[in-house]
Design a protein around this motif. Structure first.
Motif: not given
Lengths: 101, 507
Positions: A67, A69-72, A74-75, B32-40, B51-52, B64-66
């Motif tokens: 994917r 490198d974009e921030v989505t 979360g919780l 900008k985002s984590k290794m395997f998710c979109g958290c900052p 967190v997510c 999913v890989v960054n």
């Protein structure tokens, strides 16, 4: 593929320790037998897979599924801690890590 | 384990033993985002707000890989002269520890993305002589960082004696790159310096790639130092220890030195070295036994089923190679030539971690001599005093350049300039504002100076006699008393001129 040797109760005890499970001696002996049967069943794959068939970790022949490198979103802390058995100061609270000392 | 009964110093230890080193350096990528998710990934957010479901390992979530993290890893690998794997997988490293919510860490095991590289490290010995030490790189691999634990109860916030712990998963899943060296032999008494120079120059390299902010004090670059000793006549390596918690460049050097001395004292006493994790103690400079993981390490690695393999397109790799910036080593050589510095002077800048700051100060208009003077002198002293990194001081290169300019113009002398710096660091504003608010300008009006000189002449007739009798060096006494009378705000050079003019002598 090497043919499996029998799984010993000691090895099961080691695995149980790694899995943080407390098992009695009779449970260790019983699970050693059961796990042994499972390993032997899985090992039968080796009878049909020839040397030119490499061990497979993924069933799809895909690479590079990644994917941007974009921030989505979360919780929130409240959401993520909602299922925690214990929380304190917006953090998960976990039991003492080291015994004694 | 036996306790030490002799305590050899470093030189004695090196007569008997040869040190063998190895380093594992972890670098947090500044994606900008984590290794395997979109958290900052920003540092310092409120706990558990980045967190997510994926990074806290909730059921049904999938990583999913960054792509940017893969790209950054390849850049690091290329800069370290590594081979880039045509195809590689992630692996699960299984262990139970509350800092990993999934109870496994996604890492790479026998198929690292980058392998077999090297970094040529420039090491300066005590006599100022340069040595190039080739540190061979075993592998550079991708993994995810862990959460942060806060130990509560007990005395010192340490895990020992804590009643319970609190976990913040903001950092869990931040892209982490592990750079592992091969075993480094033959460094002898230079071992501590080689360690420091390796981490320093590796950090410069990674920083030059723009893929991490590599701040040791914030943990975005972390170093584990492996040290073992072998007798001078031995052919086999001794048992090694792994020292963690080495949080500054200076600590790398200190940790290696103290671990060499400790191991030598154990061995000299007939004891054996326990293979263990040790922790560097910043306050004492010693290492202490870790004993955090009592389990033998058995991580049961297996290929990560939730992630598809990585196959870096060779064309992409070559594009990245072509886009690499000037290597820090070449940059240092170029600047040394431009500034006409000796090897020692240049090494001082690099080892003080001041190169980028000096360059930025020069770019802001200062000459390199004054830029070096302020960063390596007063500012390094303050940073060391406060135990902070030089580049986290609350003063910018532009502000240092302005202070230097004020000195060049004669508006400040060095003593006043130090006060201006003090004011800027204390948040009193720009240098010119500090000068104005503290009233720090050099007294440039000759009137008060001449009055003070007259007073000093009257008070020191014997000194005046010496000066007029052919000993101009004696003028220091008069100048000193004028400086004192003006509370340091006079320009000493101007005071001299006025004094000699008044007495009618030439220097």
């Amino acid at each position: 593929m090497t043919s499996p040797t029998s799984l010993t109760p000691d090895e099961v005890a080691h695995l149980a320790g790694l899995a943080r499970m407390s098992l009695t001696d009779s449970e260790l002996a019983r699970y050693a037998g059961q796990l042994d049967q499972i390993l032997h069943a899985v090992d039968r794959v080796g009878e049909v897979a020839a040397d030119d068939v490499p061990p497979m970790s993924h069933p799809q022949p895909l690479v590079n599924v990644w994917r941007k490198d974009e921030v989505t979103p979360g919780l929130t802390a409240e959401q993520v801690l909602a299922g925690a058995p214990a929380a304190e100061d917006e953090r998960f609270r976990v039991p003492r890590i080291l015994d004694g000392e | 384990m036996s306790t030490a009964i002799v305590n050899p110093d470093f030189a004695t230890a090196l007569q008997t033993y040869k040190p063998v080193l190895g380093f594992e350096v972890h670098v947090e990528l500044s994606t900008k985002s984590k290794m395997f998710c979109g958290c900052p990934t920003d540092f310092g957010a409120a706990p558990n707000t980045h967190v997510c479901p994926t990074c806290v390992g909730l059921p049904g979530s999938l990583p999913v890989v960054n792509q940017a993290a893969v790209e950054a890893t390849i850049k690091i690998g290329l800069a370290l002269n590594c081979e880039i794997a045509a195809w590689c997988r992630f692996a699960r490293k299984n262990y139970f520890y509350p800092d990993m919510p999934k109870d496994y860490q996604i890492s790479q095991y026998d198929e690292p993305l980058c392998s077999n590289g090297y970094l040529d490290v420039d090491v300066v010995d005590e006599s100022g002589e340069h040595h190039t030490v080739r540190v061979e790189i075993e592998r550079v691999h991708m993994e995810e960082d862990t959460g942060k634990l806060l130990h509560t109860g007990g005395d010192t916030g340490r895990i020992q004696g804590a009643d319970y712990s609190l976990v913040d998963y903001n950092r869990a899943g931040v892209p982490l790159i592990e750079i592992v060296t091969k075993t480094i032999e033959g460094t002898g008494e230079l071992a501590p310096e080689v360690g420091k120079a390796y981490v320093t120059q590796l950090r410069e390299l990674v920083r030059s790639l723009g893929v991490s902010d590599v701040r040791m004090e914030q943990g975005s670059l972390r170093c584990d130092a492996n040290v073992s000793l072998m007798r001078q006549d031995a052919t086999e390596w001794g048992t090694r220890t792994e020292t963690k918690n080495v949080n500054s460049l200076r600590s790398v050097e200190r940790a290696i030195r103290s671990e060499i001395i400790r191991q030598a004292s154990v061995l000299d006493a007939g004891g054996t070295i326990t293979q263990e994790t040790r922790h560097f103690q910043e306050t004492t400079g010693d290492t202490t036994s870790g004993r955090e993981k009592s389990d033998a390490e058995d991580y049961r690695y297996f290929p990560e089923p939730d992630l598809i393999p990585i196959a870096a397109d060779p064309e992409w790799v070559e594009q990245l190679r072509a886009g690499l910036p000037e290597a820090p080593g070449l940059r240092v050589a170029r600047l040394q030539q431009e500034w006409e510095l000796t090897d020692f002077e240049m090494a001082s800048i690099v080892n003080s971690d001041a190169l980028d700051l000096v360059v930025a100060t020069v770019e802001a208009g200062a000459d390199h001599t004054s830029a070096r003077k302020w960063w390596l002198g007063e500012l390094t002293r303050i940073a060391n005093n406060d135990s902070v990194a030089l580049d986290s001081l609350a003063i910018t290169p532009a502000q240092v350049a302005r202070v230097a300019a004020l000195v060049d113009e004669g508006a400040l002398n060095d003593k006043l300039a130090r006060k201006v710096i003090e004011g800027v660091l204390a948040g009193e504003g720009e240098p010119d504002e500090v000068v104005a608010s503290r009233g720090l300008a050099v007294v440039s009006d000759d009137g008060p100076l001449i009055a003070a000189i007259d007073d000093a002449i009257a008070a020191n007739p014997d000194v005046v006699a010496k000066i007029t009798g052919g000993k101009p060096a004696a003028a220091g006494v008069i100048v000193g008393s004028v400086m004192k009378a003006t509370r340091g705000q006079a320009d000493a050079g101007r005071v001299r001129e006025l004094l000699f003019a008044k007495l009618g002598v030439t220097e």
